[in-house]
Scaffold this motif. Sequence first.
Motif, PDB file in Angstrom:
ATOM      1  N   GLU A   3     -40.212  62.434  76.064  1.00  0.00           N
ATOM      2  CA  GLU A   3     -39.501  61.158  75.905  1.00  0.00           C
ATOM      3  C   GLU A   3     -39.696  60.338  77.179  1.00  0.00           C
ATOM      4  OE1 GLU A   3     -37.569  59.207  73.736  1.00  0.00           O
ATOM      5  OE2 GLU A   3     -37.551  57.933  75.529  1.00  0.00           O
ATOM      6  N   GLN A   4     -40.046  59.067  76.992  1.00  0.00           N
ATOM      7  CA  GLN A   4     -40.327  58.247  78.180  1.00  0.00           C
ATOM      8  C   GLN A   4     -39.060  57.834  78.946  1.00  0.00           C
ATOM      9  OE1 GLN A   4     -42.235  54.566  77.009  1.00  0.00           O
ATOM     10  NE2 GLN A   4     -40.760  54.239  75.388  1.00  0.00           N
ATOM     11  N   GLY A   5     -37.926  57.837  78.268  1.00  0.00           N
ATOM     12  CA  GLY A   5     -36.693  57.357  78.904  1.00  0.00           C
ATOM     13  C   GLY A   5     -35.844  58.490  79.465  1.00  0.00           C
ATOM     14  N   VAL A  14     -36.368  44.503  69.043  1.00  0.00           N
ATOM     15  CA  VAL A  14     -35.316  45.034  69.909  1.00  0.00           C
ATOM     16  C   VAL A  14     -35.262  46.550  69.725  1.00  0.00           C
ATOM     17  CG1 VAL A  14     -34.008  42.883  69.936  1.00  0.00           C
ATOM     18  CG2 VAL A  14     -33.483  44.571  68.194  1.00  0.00           C
ATOM     19  N   ASN A  15     -34.892  47.265  70.773  1.00  0.00           N
ATOM     20  CA  ASN A  15     -34.953  48.730  70.726  1.00  0.00           C
ATOM     21  C   ASN A  15     -34.211  49.310  71.912  1.00  0.00           C
ATOM     22  OD1 ASN A  15     -36.486  48.521  73.067  1.00  0.00           O
ATOM     23  ND2 ASN A  15     -38.428  48.979  72.110  1.00  0.00           N
ATOM     24  N   PHE A  16     -34.238  50.636  72.044  1.00  0.00           N
ATOM     25  CA  PHE A  16     -33.825  51.272  73.300  1.00  0.00           C
ATOM     26  C   PHE A  16     -34.746  52.458  73.532  1.00  0.00           C
ATOM     27  CE2 PHE A  16     -31.425  53.802  76.318  1.00  0.00           C
ATOM     28  CZ  PHE A  16     -31.024  52.815  77.208  1.00  0.00           C
ATOM     29  N   SER A  21     -33.394  54.311  69.867  1.00  0.00           N
ATOM     30  CA  SER A  21     -32.652  53.095  69.520  1.00  0.00           C
ATOM     31  C   SER A  21     -31.281  53.406  68.910  1.00  0.00           C
ATOM     32  CB  SER A  21     -33.474  52.221  68.576  1.00  0.00           C
ATOM     33  OG  SER A  21     -34.721  51.923  69.178  1.00  0.00           O
ATOM     34  N   THR A  22     -30.973  54.691  68.646  1.00  0.00           N
ATOM     35  CA  THR A  22     -29.606  54.976  68.170  1.00  0.00           C
ATOM     36  C   THR A  22     -28.590  54.778  69.301  1.00  0.00           C
ATOM     37  OG1 THR A  22     -29.692  57.384  68.577  1.00  0.00           O
ATOM     38  CG2 THR A  22     -30.382  56.621  66.396  1.00  0.00           C
ATOM     39  N   ILE A  23     -29.054  54.789  70.544  1.00  0.00           N
ATOM     40  CA  ILE A  23     -28.160  54.452  71.664  1.00  0.00           C
ATOM     41  C   ILE A  23     -27.655  53.019  71.460  1.00  0.00           C
ATOM     42  CG2 ILE A  23     -28.141  53.962  74.179  1.00  0.00           C
ATOM     43  CD1 ILE A  23     -28.276  56.957  73.641  1.00  0.00           C
ATOM     44  N   TRP A  31     -34.738  44.725  64.703  1.00  0.00           N
ATOM     45  CA  TRP A  31     -34.203  46.058  64.988  1.00  0.00           C
ATOM     46  C   TRP A  31     -34.704  47.100  64.018  1.00  0.00           C
ATOM     47  CZ3 TRP A  31     -29.722  42.618  66.054  1.00  0.00           C
ATOM     48  CH2 TRP A  31     -29.406  41.800  64.955  1.00  0.00           C
ATOM     49  N   HIS A  32     -35.247  46.663  62.887  1.00  0.00           N
ATOM     50  CA  HIS A  32     -35.734  47.622  61.888  1.00  0.00           C
ATOM     51  C   HIS A  32     -37.248  47.525  61.869  1.00  0.00           C
ATOM     52  CE1 HIS A  32     -31.576  46.834  59.891  1.00  0.00           C
ATOM     53  NE2 HIS A  32     -31.484  47.570  60.980  1.00  0.00           N
ATOM     54  N   LEU A  33     -37.916  48.574  62.291  1.00  0.00           N
ATOM     55  CA  LEU A  33     -39.353  48.521  62.567  1.00  0.00           C
ATOM     56  C   LEU A  33     -40.055  49.460  61.597  1.00  0.00           C
ATOM     57  CD1 LEU A  33     -38.845  48.775  66.444  1.00  0.00           C
ATOM     58  CD2 LEU A  33     -39.002  46.696  65.053  1.00  0.00           C
TER      59      LEU A  33
HETATM   60  C1  LIG Z   1     -29.471  46.421  68.495  1.00  0.00           C
HETATM   61  C2  LIG Z   1     -29.825  47.374  67.391  1.00  0.00           C
HETATM   62  C3  LIG Z   1     -28.948  47.540  66.318  1.00  0.00           C
HETATM   63  C4  LIG Z   1     -29.280  48.399  65.280  1.00  0.00           C
HETATM   64  N1  LIG Z   1     -28.370  48.630  64.283  1.00  0.00           N
HETATM   65  C5  LIG Z   1     -28.668  49.485  63.283  1.00  0.00           C
HETATM   66  C6  LIG Z   1     -27.713  49.797  62.287  1.00  0.00           C
HETATM   67  O1  LIG Z   1     -26.567  49.337  62.317  1.00  0.00           O
HETATM   68  N2  LIG Z   1     -28.091  50.646  61.301  1.00  0.00           N
HETATM   69  C7  LIG Z   1     -29.338  51.186  61.239  1.00  0.00           C
HETATM   70  O2  LIG Z   1     -29.633  51.917  60.293  1.00  0.00           O
HETATM   71  N3  LIG Z   1     -30.247  50.931  62.197  1.00  0.00           N
HETATM   72  C8  LIG Z   1     -29.939  50.110  63.216  1.00  0.00           C
HETATM   73  N4  LIG Z   1     -30.854  49.877  64.208  1.00  0.00           N
HETATM   74  C9  LIG Z   1     -32.186  50.501  64.100  1.00  0.00           C
HETATM   75  C10 LIG Z   1     -32.202  51.958  64.524  1.00  0.00           C
HETATM   76  O3  LIG Z   1     -31.827  52.080  65.857  1.00  0.00           O
HETATM   77  C11 LIG Z   1     -33.602  52.487  64.278  1.00  0.00           C
HETATM   78  O4  LIG Z   1     -33.878  52.373  62.892  1.00  0.00           O
HETATM   79  C12 LIG Z   1     -33.814  53.949  64.634  1.00  0.00           C
HETATM   80  O5  LIG Z   1     -33.339  54.280  65.901  1.00  0.00           O
HETATM   81  C13 LIG Z   1     -35.316  54.220  64.557  1.00  0.00           C
HETATM   82  O6  LIG Z   1     -35.550  55.562  64.802  1.00  0.00           O
HETATM   83  P1  LIG Z   1     -36.983  56.052  65.298  1.00  0.00           P
HETATM   84  O7  LIG Z   1     -36.912  57.509  65.450  1.00  0.00           O
HETATM   85  O8  LIG Z   1     -38.005  55.490  64.387  1.00  0.00           O
HETATM   86  O9  LIG Z   1     -37.219  55.336  66.714  1.00  0.00           O
HETATM   87  P2  LIG Z   1     -36.309  55.171  67.987  1.00  0.00           P
HETATM   88  O10 LIG Z   1     -34.925  55.617  67.697  1.00  0.00           O
HETATM   89  O11 LIG Z   1     -36.527  53.806  68.477  1.00  0.00           O
HETATM   90  O12 LIG Z   1     -36.920  56.216  69.021  1.00  0.00           O
HETATM   91  C14 LIG Z   1     -38.217  56.105  69.538  1.00  0.00           C
HETATM   92  C15 LIG Z   1     -38.266  56.864  70.870  1.00  0.00           C
HETATM   93  O13 LIG Z   1     -39.627  57.061  71.223  1.00  0.00           O
HETATM   94  C16 LIG Z   1     -39.759  56.887  72.623  1.00  0.00           C
HETATM   95  N5  LIG Z   1     -41.145  56.519  72.894  1.00  0.00           N
HETATM   96  C17 LIG Z   1     -41.830  55.449  72.430  1.00  0.00           C
HETATM   97  N6  LIG Z   1     -43.085  55.442  72.907  1.00  0.00           N
HETATM   98  C18 LIG Z   1     -43.203  56.526  73.699  1.00  0.00           C
HETATM   99  C19 LIG Z   1     -44.263  57.054  74.464  1.00  0.00           C
HETATM  100  N7  LIG Z   1     -45.470  56.470  74.503  1.00  0.00           N
HETATM  101  N8  LIG Z   1     -44.045  58.197  75.176  1.00  0.00           N
HETATM  102  C20 LIG Z   1     -42.824  58.815  75.143  1.00  0.00           C
HETATM  103  N9  LIG Z   1     -41.790  58.349  74.433  1.00  0.00           N
HETATM  104  C21 LIG Z   1     -41.975  57.225  73.712  1.00  0.00           C
HETATM  105  C22 LIG Z   1     -38.790  55.769  72.948  1.00  0.00           C
HETATM  106  O14 LIG Z   1     -38.451  55.784  74.313  1.00  0.00           O
HETATM  107  C23 LIG Z   1     -37.631  56.079  72.019  1.00  0.00           C
HETATM  108  O15 LIG Z   1     -36.651  56.890  72.659  1.00  0.00           O
HETATM  109  C24 LIG Z   1     -30.532  49.078  65.292  1.00  0.00           C
HETATM  110  C25 LIG Z   1     -31.386  48.937  66.390  1.00  0.00           C
HETATM  111  C26 LIG Z   1     -31.039  48.110  67.439  1.00  0.00           C
HETATM  112  C27 LIG Z   1     -31.968  47.993  68.610  1.00  0.00           C
END
Ligand SMILES: Cc1cc2nc3c(=O)[nH]c(=O)nc-3n(C[C@H](O)[C@H](O)[C@H](O)COP(=O)(O)OP(=O)(O)OC[C@H]3O[C@@H](n4cnc5c(N)ncnc54)[C@H](O)[C@@H]3O)c2cc1C
Lengths: 534, 147
Positions: A34-36, A84-86, A92-94, A463-465
């Motif tokens: 994880e990068q963060g 937008v993301n974290f 991004s669940t943070i 926020w939804h990718l």
């Molecule tokens: C402001 C905001 C509000 C939201 N509200 C909702 C909501 O109410 N309901 C809902 O269903 N969804 C919501 N979402 C969306 C939800 O957060 C995402 O759908 C979900 O977290 C996506 O999961 P994921 O596993 O695809 O990616 P993420 O949870 O984004 O995780 C990806 C991880 O990969 C890591 N990463 C990326 N590239 C690299 C790399 N090269 N090397 C190492 N690590 C890497 C990142 O650091 C990150 O920790 C919201 C998002 C935001 C930003």
Amino acid sequence: MNEKVDVLIIGSGASGAAAAWSLADSKMRILCLEQGDWVKPTDYPSNGRDWEARLFSDFAINPNRRARETDYPINDANSPIKVVNFNGVGGSTIMYTAHYPRLKPSDFKVRSLDGVADDWPVDYDTLEPFFAENDRMMGVSGLAGDPGYPFHQPPMPPLPLGKSGQRIGKAMNKLGWHWWPSDSTVATVDYEGRGRCINLGHCTPGCAQGAKASTDITYWPAAIRAGVELRTRCRVREITLDEHGMASGAIYYDAKGEEKFQPAELVIVACNGVGTPRLMLASQSGRFPNGIANSTDLVGRNLMFHPYAYTYGYVDEEMDGNHGPTLCLWSQEFYETDAARDFVRGYTFQINRGMGSIVEAISSTAAGRLPFGADHHAVYRRLLNHRLSLSAICEDLPEAHNRVTLDPVLKDPSGIPAPRIDYTLSDNSRKMMAHGIARATEALKAAGATDISTEAPIMNGGWHLLGTARMGTDPERSVVNGWGRCHDVKNLFIVDGSIWVTSGGVNPTSTIQALSLWIADNIKRRAADGTLFD
Amino acid sequence: MPATPALTAAEARDLRAFAGTMIPASDRYAAPGADDEAIFSEIERSLGRDREDIGLALGRLSLLAGGAFADLPADRRLTVANELRAEGGAPLTALTRVILLCYYRDDRVMRSLGQEPRSPFPLGHVVEQGDWSLLDPVKKRAPFYRR
Ligand SMILES: Cc1cc2nc3c(=O)[nH]c(=O)nc-3n(C[C@H](O)[C@H](O)[C@H](O)COP(=O)(O)OP(=O)(O)OC[C@H]3O[C@@H](n4cnc5c(N)ncnc54)[C@H](O)[C@@H]3O)c2cc1C
């Protein structure tokens, strides 16, 4: 060189955490890069008096604004919707708002039912047990019996209606429209070590109480107890290939900025709908000059966001303001396709409580509603805690020209090319947003609101990718098969929102995680019966 | 992150005058103005990553004022501030945002709004459950999702 692991997961967010936990009982050696960083509960803004101000600095939702060392920049100039993301443990669940609807049965069959896009190679019934398992692991609150959904029983009671919920509920009843308490991952009772919600009201940039389920406090503690290793501050630059065309591991930069190679038998990508195509496109080789597993040129294409049409107004009595979880109700009245409308597919209404005093002041100043000078105070007092709002979460259909590519100039702090977004709103999305605004205006008027305004699409609303490495049975028209394995590279899996075929009209995380659990289950079963690489 | 360059004396004077024009003190609401000493110090400390944009906005403000904004008579200040506002843009957004960010977290301002001057955690807030019988008509509806 590091010791070889059985499974390397890249990304510790919603999907990576779920996959890690599920695979942990296989006794395989599992590592997540994880990068963060881990985020401590004491770091969250709601601990301090500057809780709203930090939405514009280290807890900004837009990574370009937040600009932490652990973030990567995104060239979003050519998109009306910004990503937008974290980036950190929990991903991004943070930063999410914990609204937790599932996709519906019809979402998996859009071609058969509505003649658009493609059907998914998996359906609601197949995913149902994984939805239920994920609800238990994340801890979902809600009310069983919603006529807009197949029956399911959330493990915790629903969030309170509050003043805002009652006022909008009465309005929806007047109109005869559906509304229901939302499924939410905010704990309404003490739940598996998490404290119940105490209505801090600032759920999005992290919950200091731990009531909001981010995966750093749900899946990760369980996965780590079961033996999974999670290494933070490890930024993956590329996924490597061996001479047989199989993924051999990944090259990353560690906390000291040193380049490392991590060999693995199997690689799972979970970097989200922008981070995953970015990493795949950057993983170039003689065999895949345009990025790993990208023989079809589909990696990065068909990006879907859910354009949000936000409509709000002000009522004559005090509502909940920023007290309590922001998102508390949904309406599925306009979700399913209706031939009488001028667009296909539909949307969910997400019904919000209010906002904090600073965000109200900033938003109303930007909208020109809050005057400068002596009148400022009287007008502000009519606005603060009087806002009611609804957002139409519009289904975005896949279009090949909406895409993620590598930016030729912009790079992250480790020198890895940043993603570039090219995205335009479709005619269908525009018509759907207009419909959503008109219906939201009716609902707000029925609730007695005046001064009705809109923001559509919400600019900082990417926020939804979704969709950038789509699933399918046909290797010519998809990147991964029906259980997340890349067609081109048989030990490379994707578990995040990239694999979505269509977007539905709901927040995606519940379904992203259910899919991730389902893919992990396939990996375990097929590894056991020897069919994993067939 | 490199330290934010401080405002010049002229910029600080104009910014303070602009803040007081945007949100003047109010006897009626027992609220200080945004040019209050404590609030203004907080504003100066909070420019952060917006320092450059704020400098641009202040530059534009003094152009519109035809000299130092702070030297204008009070009624003229409001007109010029509204002219800057009508032009819009990112620098203006940054300028008004930093003022609002610091103003609406001042203890006296919070109290004048009837709010407790404290962080949300750890005390939290109370949200009423509400009348769940409002859902009865929806509960009577037949399932309407498609299969
Ligand atoms: C402001 C905001 C509000 C939201 N509200 C909702 C909501 O109410 N309901 C809902 O269903 N969804 C919501 N979402 C969306 C939800 O957060 C995402 O759908 C979900 O977290 C996506 O999961 P994921 O596993 O695809 O990616 P993420 O949870 O984004 O995780 C990806 C991880 O990969 C890591 N990463 C990326 N590239 C690299 C790399 N090269 N090397 C190492 N690590 C890497 C990142 O650091 C990150 O920790 C919201 C998002 C935001 C930003």
